[in-house]
Design an enzyme around this catalytic site. Structure first.
Site: not given
Ligand code: NDP
Length: 483
Positions: A151, A227, A231, A249, A283, A463
């Site tokens: 994002n 993420g 996950t 996070e 987020c 963080e």
């Molecule tokens: P995901 O959880 O799908 O992915 C986050 C990252 O983790 C990506 O690089 C993804 O790779 C990777 N990933 C996925 N599966 C695994 C695994 N089994 N082991 C290790 N890494 C893995 O989230 P999104 O990318 O869809 O991001 C959106 C989410 O992030 C929302 O829920 C949002 O709220 C959250 N978010 C939280 C923030 C915070 O600070 N609290 C800030 C910004 C976002 P790939 O993309 O290749 O699948």
């Protein structure tokens, strides 16, 4: 077609398997680049390279590490136009947003942690008249994994790697496979910034392949992950028996609590921004708007009138305020939630459908109208689950206690916004809201020194500033006699 590569041991490399992934531009739905589909072998090579670089980097003077980060920041500034265009193309966000927020903030992250590490101090405990003194030696951990989402691609990528590197660790980073472009650009300038080979490595690929291999690797001593909550839970389970340091996070379902005594115009204008900025894919975005009874109708009508004026446009157009959602599956997920809301009896006050293409270039892009829903109870899945798109719900409350209870009726606890001109009430409510961050009469105001993170299902750890440097170091308590 543009071809991205991994950075491993100072070399730009192709994936060992020879497999590639297509990278799609969200505004057009067209493939515009391909990226390595890395696997455990690529991750292992990156971890080995990072281990080899660790003794040198961890013992280098911190001024040298800070200087590398500052030079990297300067390279972002020098290439900012290219980065702004790339972030917009890769993510679907308006260029205006990448210009105002993402790219300057990425530069700032690097510069901030260069300064932060120079001011980082640890504790000494010297009891009066005692025969021993104790001090805390904060050492770099070793090789750490940094996994970031799509994002805010470069913004969140640098938010992790900067403190990790500043503290003397070597990094293997995996950006989201959906938005790899700006991390790849940054990786190309690592040597020019002065990082020795192997200190900073990037492995592109799928989360369940490259990400999973990174998390599982015995040589990776800490994982910083941003993420989704599912996950994050999976990563926590994977690493539980391996005793890695973990920072998570995760998602949010953030309330905006609007009291009748708020500054009405400011609350409406900022709630529009906090709901729909970056197409609602931050987020920290507000997704549950809780409005005090006596102003419910007037606030709702003002919000809807403003939301109706937002027209999703071509992200590459400088005047566009709302762009495309990040991918077809994500667009479909958001529309599916709107469908569920309809089934649950929601009234759609505006939006509720895909938006028309703004021009011929964007006929296959992923545009969704800003959507406002009302009439759903707090238990509805729409009010409980993170949609992460331009969709908000309105609920009403009758008293301060009622508003707080509604705000806390969520598995998540990342950020809350509170709208009132009564300062005492603002403090009272902030202290009772279950969230890592509370903004009073504002939103998304960030000071990089403040702790950043969530409670409940929004994550573990913080963080920002000293918190990040503490996470990326291992404290050793040292005791020595004074005579
Ligand atoms: P995901 O959880 O799908 O992915 C986050 C990252 O983790 C990506 O690089 C993804 O790779 C990777 N990933 C996925 N599966 C695994 C695994 N089994 N082991 C290790 N890494 C893995 O989230 P999104 O990318 O869809 O991001 C959106 C989410 O992030 C929302 O829920 C949002 O709220 C959250 N978010 C939280 C923030 C915070 O600070 N609290 C800030 C910004 C976002 P790939 O993309 O290749 O699948």
């Amino acid at each position: 077609m543009m071809e991205l590569q991994n950075l491993i041991g100072g070399e730009m490399t192709n994936p060992k398997s020879g497999a590639w992934l297509e990278n799609v531009e969200p505004a057009t739905g067209q493939v515009f680049s391909r990226i390595p589909r890395s696997n455990a072998a690529d991750v292992d090579a990156a971890v080995q390279a990072a281990h080899a670089a660790f003794p040198g980097w961890s013992s280098s003077p911190l001024e040298e590490r800070a200087a590398c980060l500052r030079r990297w920041g300067a390279l972002i500034a020098r290439h900012s136009e290219a980065l702004i265009a790339a972030e917009s193309q890769d993510n679907g966000k308006p260029v205006s947003l990448a210009r105002a927020v993402d790219i300057p903030r990425a530069q700032k992250n690097l510069e901030f942690f260069a300064g932060a590490v120079e001011h980082f101090a640890s504790e000494a405990h010297i009891p009066g008249g005692a025969e021993f003194i104790h001090y805390t030696h904060r050492k770099p951990i070793g090789v750490v994994g940094c996994i970031s989402p799509w994002n805010l691609p470069l913004y969140l990528f640098t938010w992790k790697i900067a403190p990790a590197l500043a503290a003397g660790n070597c990094v293997v980073a995996k950006p989201s496979e959906v938005t790899p472009l700006t991390a790849w650009m940054l990786s190309q300038w690592a040597a020019e910034a002065g990082f020795p080979a192997g200190v900073f490595n990037v492995v592109h690929g799928l989360g369940h392949e490259a990400g999973q291999a990174l998390v599982e690797h015995q040589g990776v001593k800490a994982v910083s992950f941003t993420g989704g909550t599912q996950t994050g839970a999976h990563i926590a389970r994977t690493t539980a028996g391996m005793f890695k340091k973990l920072s998570l996070e995760l998602g949010g379902k953030n309330p905006a609590i609007v009291f009748a005594d708020c500054n009405f115009d400011k609350a409406v204008a900022t709630t529009i921004r906090s709901s729909f900025a970056n197409q609602g894919q931050i987020c920290l975005c507000s997704s549950r708007i809780l409005i005090e009874d006596s102003i419910y109708e007037t606030f709702r009508d003002a919000l809807v009138a403003k939301a109706k004026r937002i027209v999703p446009g071509d992200p590459s157009d400088a005047s566009t305020k709302m762009g495309a959602l990040v991918s077809a599956p994500h667009r479909d997920k958001v529309l599916k939630y709107i469908g569920i809301a309809k089934e649950q009896g929601a009234r759609i006050l505006c939006g509720g459908v895909a938006a028309p293409a703004p021009n011929d270039r964007c006929t296959s892009g992923y545009f969704v109208q800003p959507t406002i829903l009302e009439g759903l109870g707090p238990d509805s899945s729409i009010n409980q689950e993170e949609i992460f798109g331009p969709v908000i719900t309105l609920q009403r409350f009758s008293s301060e206690a009622d508003g707080i209870a509604l705000a806390n009726d969520s598995a998540y606890g990342l950020a809350a916004t509170i709208w009132t001109t009564d300062a005492a009430k603002a403090h009272r409510v902030a202290s009772q809201v279950e969230s890592g961050i509370a903004w009073i009469n504002c939103w998304l105001v960030r000071d990089l020194r403040t702790p950043f993170g969530g409670v409940k299902s929004s994550g573990v750890g913080r963080e920002g500033g000293v918190e990040a440097l503490r996470f990326f170091t291992e404290p050793q308590s040292v005791c020595i006699p004074t005579r």
